[in-house]
Scaffold this motif. Structure first.
Motif, mmCIF file in Angstrom:
data_model
loop_
_atom_site.group_PDB
_atom_site.id
_atom_site.type_symbol
_atom_site.label_atom_id
_atom_site.label_comp_id
_atom_site.label_asym_id
_atom_site.label_seq_id
_atom_site.Cartn_x
_atom_site.Cartn_y
_atom_site.Cartn_z
ATOM 1 N N VAL A 50 -4.986 13.467 0.281
ATOM 2 C CA VAL A 50 -6.234 14.234 0.371
ATOM 3 C C VAL A 50 -6.110 15.539 -0.414
ATOM 4 C CG1 VAL A 50 -7.801 15.444 1.930
ATOM 5 C CG2 VAL A 50 -6.866 13.213 2.589
ATOM 6 N N SER B 23 -4.713 0.472 -0.351
ATOM 7 C CA SER B 23 -4.667 1.933 -0.202
ATOM 8 C C SER B 23 -4.644 2.431 1.236
ATOM 9 C CB SER B 23 -5.897 2.522 -0.881
ATOM 10 O OG SER B 23 -5.903 2.190 -2.238
ATOM 11 N N CYS B 24 -4.120 3.655 1.426
ATOM 12 C CA CYS B 24 -4.178 4.409 2.676
ATOM 13 C C CYS B 24 -4.834 5.753 2.358
ATOM 14 C CB CYS B 24 -2.782 4.610 3.255
ATOM 15 S SG CYS B 24 -1.956 3.088 3.724
ATOM 16 N N LEU B 25 -6.007 6.003 2.942
ATOM 17 C CA LEU B 25 -6.853 7.095 2.462
ATOM 18 C C LEU B 25 -6.723 8.407 3.230
ATOM 19 C CD1 LEU B 25 -10.127 5.029 1.915
ATOM 20 C CD2 LEU B 25 -8.361 5.598 0.234
ATOM 21 N N GLN B 26 -6.052 8.401 4.375
ATOM 22 C CA GLN B 26 -6.046 9.602 5.214
ATOM 23 C C GLN B 26 -4.764 10.412 5.100
ATOM 24 O OE1 GLN B 26 -8.894 10.410 6.658
ATOM 25 N NE2 GLN B 26 -9.707 8.504 5.794
ATOM 26 N N LEU C 155 -5.320 6.977 -5.183
ATOM 27 C CA LEU C 155 -4.429 5.875 -4.855
ATOM 28 C C LEU C 155 -4.589 4.706 -5.819
ATOM 29 C CD1 LEU C 155 -4.718 6.116 -1.002
ATOM 30 C CD2 LEU C 155 -2.690 6.558 -2.377
ATOM 31 N N ARG D 116 -19.741 3.050 -3.911
ATOM 32 C CA ARG D 116 -18.285 2.984 -3.783
ATOM 33 C C ARG D 116 -17.681 2.048 -4.829
ATOM 34 N NH1 ARG D 116 -15.594 4.421 0.604
ATOM 35 N NH2 ARG D 116 -17.197 6.042 0.592
ATOM 36 N N HIS E 252 0.860 -1.174 0.000
ATOM 37 C CA HIS E 252 0.000 0.000 0.000
ATOM 38 C C HIS E 252 0.898 1.225 0.000
ATOM 39 C CE1 HIS E 252 0.873 0.061 4.315
ATOM 40 N NE2 HIS E 252 0.487 -1.207 4.338
ATOM 41 N N ASN F 4 -14.930 3.454 -7.434
ATOM 42 C CA ASN F 4 -13.585 2.894 -7.542
ATOM 43 C C ASN F 4 -13.195 2.569 -8.977
ATOM 44 O OD1 ASN F 4 -13.070 3.057 -4.807
ATOM 45 N ND2 ASN F 4 -13.653 0.944 -4.374
ATOM 46 N N THR G 110 -11.659 11.430 -5.348
ATOM 47 C CA THR G 110 -11.561 10.983 -3.965
ATOM 48 C C THR G 110 -10.144 10.472 -3.697
ATOM 49 O OG1 THR G 110 -12.144 8.673 -4.425
ATOM 50 C CG2 THR G 110 -13.972 10.246 -4.065
ATOM 51 N N PRO G 111 -9.726 10.417 -2.429
ATOM 52 C CA PRO G 111 -8.418 9.838 -2.117
ATOM 53 C C PRO G 111 -8.282 8.405 -2.647
ATOM 54 C CG PRO G 111 -9.217 11.078 -0.238
ATOM 55 C CD PRO G 111 -10.346 11.040 -1.229
ATOM 56 N N ALA G 112 -9.361 7.629 -2.543
ATOM 57 C CA ALA G 112 -9.305 6.253 -3.044
ATOM 58 C C ALA G 112 -9.026 6.222 -4.538
ATOM 59 C CB ALA G 112 -10.614 5.537 -2.736
#
Length: 253
Positions: free
Chosen positions: A172, A164-167, A186, A206, A151, A210, A181-183
């Motif tokens: 962001v 993924s890492c979304l934060q 990534l 979602r 990830h 994606n 979106t962050p997703a």
């Protein structure tokens, strides 16, 4: 190498670069059925399954419905399943594969993986435990193919698979600049590196979101910004098997 839609594997088979992960431990079969149905309708052609997910019948029911509806044919899909830890012994592999085929309602898989490289005691239980609640291991060795965690913070350059890492603040920020979106940022990062991604979700909105990553690109500067965020941080270390002689999660890859 991959283009933005698929890989051509060594044998000539094409694998879509973006797939649907079907691991959904807190959701029921109806949720999984709907997620698969929605995903394929949205354009997904890569389904990532496993015996341990205990929902391959629901996935198979969705596949059957999609075929009956005329949305797809079996050969339109790239379907992966995985051999669970209690079936590493060579004489158990064929039966485990057949069970997944039967549950999925298909005659073949496009890819069959070893789920984890550590074998557990053979038998009926997915997680065989001793009197102290500790997983009972098997001494069976693994072969040379297994999935690894990758990830943003564990970039695994040597093996190159991702989640993924979304934060992450920079992610962001980049998402806001791209109106994504962050997703999506990534997932696009993964695809542009020539990798396959299998995000999981049972929420229809979602699942569709994606898949909407092919209408923009990340610049080389933006790619380097994301590459620099690697921290060699592993989310899943399979702690129940930390004493296994073939435990590999402390290795560099």
């Amino acid at each position: 190498m991959a283009n933005k839609f698929d890989f051509t594997l060594r044998g000539g088979l094409k694998m879509p670069a973006l797939g649907l992960g079907t691991y959904a431990p807190k959701e029921g079969d109806d949720d999984v059925f709907n997620a698969v149905h929605t995903a394929v309708k949205a354009g997904y052609r890569n389904l990532d399954c496993a015996a341990i997910y205990r929902n391959e019948r629901a996935v198979g029911s969705a596949i059957k419905k999609l075929i009956v509806e005329g949305t797809i044919q079996r050969e339109d899909l790239f379907i992966t399943s995985k051999l669970w830890n209690t079936c590493h012994r060579p004489d158990l592999v064929r039966a485990s594969l057949k069970k997944s085929l039967d549950d999925l309602g298909v005659k073949y898989l496009d890819l069959y993986l070893i789920h984890w490289p550590m074998a557990y005691k053979e038998g009926e239980e997915f997680m065989p435990l001793d009197e102290n609640g500790k997983v009972i291991f098997s001494d069976v060795d693994y072969v040379d193919t297994w999935k690894v965690e990758c990830h943003l913070h564990l970039q695994q350059d040597k093996l190159e698979e991702y989640v993924s890492c979304l934060q992450e603040p920079k992610v962001v920020e980049l998402a806001k600049a791209k109106n994504k979106t962050p997703a999506q940022i990534l997932l696009r990062f993964i695809i542009q590196r020539g990798l396959s991604a299998v995000p999981k979700s049972v929420k229809p909105e979602r699942v569709v979101e994606n898949f909407q990553i092919f209408d923009f690109e990340l610049s080389e500067e933006e790619m380097e910004l994301l590459r620099a965020l690697n921290k060699d941080f592993r989310l899943n270390i399979e702690t129940v098997a930390v004493d296994h002689k073939y435990y590999t999660f402390n290795d560099a890859f």
